[in-house]
Scaffold this active site. Sequence first.
Site, PDB file in Angstrom:
ATOM      1  N   TYR A 152     111.894  47.720  16.484  1.00  0.00           N
ATOM      2  CA  TYR A 152     111.487  47.821  17.888  1.00  0.00           C
ATOM      3  C   TYR A 152     110.148  47.128  18.106  1.00  0.00           C
ATOM      4  CZ  TYR A 152     110.802  49.902  22.492  1.00  0.00           C
ATOM      5  OH  TYR A 152     110.600  50.081  23.846  1.00  0.00           O
ATOM      6  N   LYS A 156     109.498  43.813  20.494  1.00  0.00           N
ATOM      7  CA  LYS A 156     108.601  43.854  21.638  1.00  0.00           C
ATOM      8  C   LYS A 156     107.427  42.895  21.462  1.00  0.00           C
ATOM      9  CE  LYS A 156     110.918  46.672  24.181  1.00  0.00           C
ATOM     10  NZ  LYS A 156     111.527  46.192  25.446  1.00  0.00           N
TER      11      LYS A 156
END
Length: 302
Positions: A152, A156
């Site tokens: 994640y 991002k």
Amino acid sequence: MAGDLNGKTVLITGAARGLGAETALRVAARGGRVALVGLEPDGLAEIASRCGADADWWEADVTDPAAIEAATNAAAERFGGIDAAVVNAGIAAGGPLRLADAESFDRVIEVNLLGSVRTMRAAIPHLIESRGYLLQIASVAALVATPGLAAYCASKSGVEAVSRALRGELMPHGVDVGCAYLIWHDTEMVRGSDRLPGMNRGRQSLPWPLSKSHPVGAGADLIVEGLEKRARTVAAPRWTKAFLPLRGLIGPLTERLGSREVLEIERAIAEHGADTLTKPVGAGGAADSGRKDAASEPVSGG
């Protein structure tokens, strides 16, 4: 578009629930037209119905280039163009890299990073035509890597970097690009993470206010404010902007300097072709391209 969403068309991915859905409802309440894209037809239809007559929806997987391009083009045709795009679709999966399910780990990066890129690629021609605005939904995870959330955080960080580079690329075309940095909000994704053994304790171990989960509506309010202002940075909650001081000093300089060369690069590509000028470079790039070109051919170990 700055300051007024009335009559403007906003494309939103991941719009069936959470921040995407709440953002759509707020855009519609301000008189905007909303084009909803996602994987959940029932949810998309419900949100479109709640948004009113100037809303429509398309089912599409953002990692499928043909599907997201078709949905984006259909939305532009339906509403006569696209004035803004909120690149929001994303997923999360946790676990240490050495133990995490490899397919799930890779899928987080594919959806969050490559899916965002493919959405941008589909939306940019319409945004150039409208001299519009693109907002990429990133996360404080782009700034602070968290053990157990490597995929994640990497995804991002990736979309943040793409959006920052894209800002300079689209500046000569009158398109503004923003990046939103959100911390924990009360979405199904965060609640799902909290239900996993170990992951919930990870968040709870953080000092306040880093551990606090915020109302999803409050995050959507700030996203819509960013749309109205064509903001380069959206922070939700606002105090998360404190993570960005050094980048805020250096980023605008590199973006503006780099943007000076964009039109010349575009002219060179138009003259010589993308196949000539945008392939992977160097020996490593050539080796990778050769491997891909020969992927369907039988390989002998000698």
